[in-house]
Design an enzyme around this catalytic site. Structure first.
Site, PDB file in Angstrom:
ATOM      1  N   HIS A  32     -23.422 -26.792 -13.898  1.00 27.46           N
ATOM      2  CA  HIS A  32     -23.930 -25.436 -14.157  1.00 27.46           C
ATOM      3  C   HIS A  32     -25.350 -25.301 -13.600  1.00 27.46           C
ATOM      4  O   HIS A  32     -26.142 -26.241 -13.660  1.00 27.46           O
ATOM      5  CB  HIS A  32     -23.906 -25.152 -15.664  1.00 27.46           C
ATOM      6  CG  HIS A  32     -24.141 -23.702 -15.956  1.00 27.46           C
ATOM      7  ND1 HIS A  32     -25.391 -23.151 -15.937  1.00 27.46           N
ATOM      8  CD2 HIS A  32     -23.273 -22.697 -16.227  1.00 27.46           C
ATOM      9  CE1 HIS A  32     -25.277 -21.845 -16.199  1.00 27.46           C
ATOM     10  NE2 HIS A  32     -24.003 -21.545 -16.375  1.00 27.46           N
TER      11      HIS A  32
ATOM     12  N   GLY B 146     -27.004 -14.209 -16.494  1.00 27.81           N
ATOM     13  CA  GLY B 146     -27.861 -13.777 -17.598  1.00 27.81           C
ATOM     14  C   GLY B 146     -28.830 -12.666 -17.230  1.00 27.81           C
ATOM     15  O   GLY B 146     -29.764 -12.377 -17.975  1.00 27.81           O
TER      16      GLY B 146
ATOM     17  N   SER C 164     -23.058 -12.524 -15.426  1.00 28.32           N
ATOM     18  CA  SER C 164     -23.118 -11.190 -16.041  1.00 28.32           C
ATOM     19  C   SER C 164     -21.754 -10.490 -16.091  1.00 28.32           C
ATOM     20  O   SER C 164     -21.671  -9.268 -15.938  1.00 28.32           O
ATOM     21  CB  SER C 164     -24.159 -10.316 -15.326  1.00 28.32           C
ATOM     22  OG  SER C 164     -25.460 -10.866 -15.495  1.00 28.32           O
TER      23      SER C 164
ATOM     24  N   ASN D  32     -18.640 -19.740 -21.992  1.00 31.88           N
ATOM     25  CA  ASN D  32     -19.726 -20.721 -22.025  1.00 31.88           C
ATOM     26  C   ASN D  32     -20.750 -20.233 -23.047  1.00 31.88           C
ATOM     27  O   ASN D  32     -21.535 -19.329 -22.756  1.00 31.88           O
ATOM     28  CB  ASN D  32     -20.349 -20.829 -20.621  1.00 31.88           C
ATOM     29  CG  ASN D  32     -21.565 -21.732 -20.598  1.00 31.88           C
ATOM     30  OD1 ASN D  32     -21.851 -22.430 -21.579  1.00 31.88           O
ATOM     31  ND2 ASN D  32     -22.285 -21.729 -19.487  1.00 31.88           N
ATOM     32  N   TRP D  33     -20.713 -20.839 -24.213  1.00 34.84           N
ATOM     33  CA  TRP D  33     -21.603 -20.385 -25.288  1.00 34.84           C
ATOM     34  C   TRP D  33     -23.043 -20.868 -25.115  1.00 34.84           C
ATOM     35  O   TRP D  33     -23.922 -20.477 -25.875  1.00 34.84           O
ATOM     36  CB  TRP D  33     -21.055 -20.844 -26.656  1.00 34.84           C
ATOM     37  CG  TRP D  33     -19.873 -20.049 -27.123  1.00 34.84           C
ATOM     38  CD1 TRP D  33     -19.276 -18.996 -26.488  1.00 34.84           C
ATOM     39  CD2 TRP D  33     -19.160 -20.223 -28.356  1.00 34.84           C
ATOM     40  NE1 TRP D  33     -18.241 -18.514 -27.252  1.00 34.84           N
ATOM     41  CE2 TRP D  33     -18.149 -19.249 -28.397  1.00 34.84           C
ATOM     42  CE3 TRP D  33     -19.278 -21.121 -29.426  1.00 34.84           C
ATOM     43  CZ2 TRP D  33     -17.254 -19.137 -29.467  1.00 34.84           C
ATOM     44  CZ3 TRP D  33     -18.393 -21.025 -30.495  1.00 34.84           C
ATOM     45  CH2 TRP D  33     -17.393 -20.036 -30.506  1.00 34.84           C
ATOM     46  N   LYS D  34     -23.266 -21.753 -24.156  1.00 32.11           N
ATOM     47  CA  LYS D  34     -24.622 -22.284 -23.907  1.00 32.11           C
ATOM     48  C   LYS D  34     -25.238 -22.789 -25.221  1.00 32.11           C
ATOM     49  O   LYS D  34     -24.522 -23.331 -26.051  1.00 32.11           O
ATOM     50  CB  LYS D  34     -25.479 -21.220 -23.210  1.00 32.11           C
ATOM     51  CG  LYS D  34     -24.783 -20.653 -21.970  1.00 32.11           C
ATOM     52  CD  LYS D  34     -25.674 -19.825 -21.101  1.00 32.11           C
ATOM     53  CE  LYS D  34     -24.884 -19.331 -19.904  1.00 32.11           C
ATOM     54  NZ  LYS D  34     -25.699 -18.600 -18.936  1.00 32.11           N
TER      55      LYS D  34
ATOM     56  N   GLU E 208     -27.907 -23.923 -14.696  1.00 33.45           N
ATOM     57  CA  GLU E 208     -29.008 -24.167 -15.648  1.00 33.45           C
ATOM     58  C   GLU E 208     -29.287 -25.657 -15.771  1.00 33.45           C
ATOM     59  O   GLU E 208     -30.428 -26.063 -16.016  1.00 33.45           O
ATOM     60  CB  GLU E 208     -28.662 -23.524 -17.005  1.00 33.45           C
ATOM     61  CG  GLU E 208     -28.792 -22.002 -16.922  1.00 33.45           C
ATOM     62  CD  GLU E 208     -27.938 -21.225 -17.897  1.00 33.45           C
ATOM     63  OE1 GLU E 208     -27.363 -21.813 -18.826  1.00 33.45           O
ATOM     64  OE2 GLU E 208     -27.845 -19.991 -17.706  1.00 33.45           O
TER      65      GLU E 208
ATOM     66  N   GLU F  64     -20.854 -19.037  -9.282  1.00 35.97           N
ATOM     67  CA  GLU F  64     -21.830 -18.372 -10.137  1.00 35.97           C
ATOM     68  C   GLU F  64     -23.150 -18.219  -9.378  1.00 35.97           C
ATOM     69  O   GLU F  64     -23.990 -19.140  -9.405  1.00 35.97           O
ATOM     70  CB  GLU F  64     -22.079 -19.196 -11.403  1.00 35.97           C
ATOM     71  CG  GLU F  64     -20.865 -19.350 -12.278  1.00 35.97           C
ATOM     72  CD  GLU F  64     -21.265 -19.551 -13.732  1.00 35.97           C
ATOM     73  OE1 GLU F  64     -20.770 -18.813 -14.579  1.00 35.97           O
ATOM     74  OE2 GLU F  64     -22.093 -20.439 -14.006  1.00 35.97           O
TER      75      GLU F  64
ATOM     76  N   GLY G 112     -20.764 -16.000 -19.927  1.00 37.84           N
ATOM     77  CA  GLY G 112     -21.842 -16.522 -20.766  1.00 37.84           C
ATOM     78  C   GLY G 112     -22.139 -15.575 -21.913  1.00 37.84           C
ATOM     79  O   GLY G 112     -21.456 -15.561 -22.938  1.00 37.84           O
ATOM     80  N   GLY G 113     -23.151 -14.739 -21.738  1.00 38.43           N
ATOM     81  CA  GLY G 113     -23.619 -13.865 -22.818  1.00 38.43           C
ATOM     82  C   GLY G 113     -22.513 -13.090 -23.513  1.00 38.43           C
ATOM     83  O   GLY G 113     -22.454 -13.037 -24.749  1.00 38.43           O
TER      84      GLY G 113
HETATM   85  P1  PGA Z   1     -23.755 -14.915 -18.087  1.00 39.95           P
HETATM   86  O1  PGA Z   1     -23.616 -16.490 -17.864  1.00 39.95           O
HETATM   87  O2  PGA Z   1     -22.356 -14.366 -18.242  1.00 39.95           O
HETATM   88  O3  PGA Z   1     -24.577 -14.763 -19.329  1.00 39.95           O
HETATM   89  O4  PGA Z   1     -24.418 -14.349 -16.878  1.00 39.95           O
HETATM   90  C1  PGA Z   1     -22.580 -17.011 -17.091  1.00 39.95           C
HETATM   91  C2  PGA Z   1     -22.720 -18.511 -17.010  1.00 39.95           C
HETATM   92  O5  PGA Z   1     -23.848 -19.006 -16.947  1.00 39.95           O
HETATM   93  O6  PGA Z   1     -21.720 -19.242 -17.014  1.00 39.95           O
END
Ligand code: PGA
Length: 262
Positions: free
Chosen positions: A95, A175, A215, A9-11, A97, A169, A236-237
Site C-alpha cells: 500500500h 483519501g 476515493s 481497507n479500514w486502515k 501509505e 491506487e 478506504g474511507g
Molecule cells: P480511500 O483509500 O478510499 O480513502 O481513498 C483507498 C486506499 O487507500 O486503499
C-alpha cells in the site's frame, strides 16, 4: 471470467470492541450474489472480525493490511505471514501509505508477496503513481517499475495460483476525495496487463483481477465498474460506512451479474 471484488481497507480505524459490530453490519448490508467481499481491519481486530463473520456471514473474507517479509526473527512489533494463518485469508501488500511511511521498496514488497502466497494468503498488490509522476506523464513507467520490482522473485504461475489481485491506487487519489476518472483507471488496468504479459504471464495476464482504489464511494463506483478491465475496488474511507459499502457492493453486483450473463 474474472471475479468482481470489493475490499475494505479500514486502515488505522476501529478497535477490537467495535470492529466486530461494524463488520457484521457491513456484511448484512452487502449480501449480493457474485461479489467477493473482503474486510481488512487492523491486526488487533482480525480475530474478532473473523469470529463475528464466521457466525454471521462466512462468505466475507478477512484480510490483513500488511505482512512482514521474513518468517520470524528479531523484528519488534512485526507480524509474519504464518502468524496470520487462521486469522486472515487475504493480505494487502505494498500500500502506498506503507511505501511512504515504512519505506517499503518494490524488492521488499516482492518478498512480502512471496511470504503471503507461501502461507496461503491471497495478496492484493497495490501500485500507483504520485501526483508529480502523473503530472510529468510518467504514470505508466512508475507502475511498470513497481510491478517488475515486486514480481521479479516469484514465478507467474505461483502468484496466479496464489490468487494475486492487483489494485491500481494513484497516490493523489487516496483519501483526497479526488478520484481518478474511469477512463484513466481503465487505461492503467490495460497497462498493468500488458506489463504482466511482458513479465512472462502471457495470456494469464488477463486472468488477474485489477481493482481501482482512491476515493471510491457509492457515487463514483459505477464509473469504474463500467470499464470492463476494472474488476472491483479497494475502498478506504468509505469502507467504514455501511451505507457506502451497501451502495458500492450493490453496484458491483450488477457487474457480476452482467459478466455471468455474457
Ligand atoms: P480511500 O483509500 O478510499 O480513502 O481513498 C483507498 C486506499 O487507500 O486503499
Amino acid at each position: 471470467m474474472r471475479d468482481v471484488i470489493v475490499a475494505a481497507n479500514w486502515k488505522m480505524h476501529t478497535t477490537p470492541s467495535d470492529a466486530g459490530d461494524l463488520a457484521s453490519t457491513i456484511a448484512a448490508r452487502t449480501r449480493v450474489s457474485g461479489v467477493t467481499r473482503v474486510i481488512c481491519p487492523p491486526f488487533v481486530s482480525l480475530a474478532v472480525v473473523r469470529d463475528t463473520l464466521a457466525s454471521s456471514d462466512p462468505d466475507v473474507g478477512v484480510g490483513a493490511q500488511t505482512v512482514h517479509h521474513e518468517l520470524q526473527g528479531a523484528y519488534t512489533g512485526e507480524i509474519a505471514a504464518p502468524m496470520l494463518v487462521g486469522l486472515a485469508s487475504w493480505v494487502i501488500v505494498g500500500h502506498s501509505e506503507r511505501r511512504r511511511d515504512a519505506a517499503e521498496t518494490d524488492e521488499l514488497i516482492g518478498r512480502k508477496l512471496g511470504r503471503a502466497v507461501d502461507a496461503g494468503l491471497r495478496p492484493i498488490l497495490c501500485v500507483g503513481e504520485r501526483l508529480d509522476e502523473r503530472e510529468a506523464g510518467n504514470q505508466a513507467d512508475v507502475v511498470e517499475r513497481q510491478l517488475a520490482g515486486a514480481l521479479a522473485a516469484r514465478e507467474p504461475a505461483e502468484l496466479l495460483a496464489g490468487g494475486m489481485v492487483i489494485a491500481y491506487e494513484p497516490v493523489w487519489a487516496i483519501g483526497t476525495g479526488r478520484n481518478a476518472s474511469g477512463r484513466d483507471a481503465a487505461a492503467m488496468s490495460a497497462t498493468i496487463r500488458d506489463v504482466l504479459a511482458g513479465l512472462g504471464w502471457k495470456a494469464a495476464a488477463d486472468d488477474v483481477p485489477v481493482l481501482y482504489g482512491g476515493s471510491v464511494t457509492s457515487s463514483n463506483i459505477a464509473e469504474f465498474l463500467a470499464e470492463p478491465s476494472i474488476d472491483g475496488a479497494l475502498v478506504g474511507g468509505a469502507s467504514l460506512k455501511p451505507d457506502e459499502m451497501a451502495g458500492i457492493v450493490a453496484r458491483a453486483g450488477l457487474t457480476a451479474a452482467a459478466r455471468t450473463a455474457a
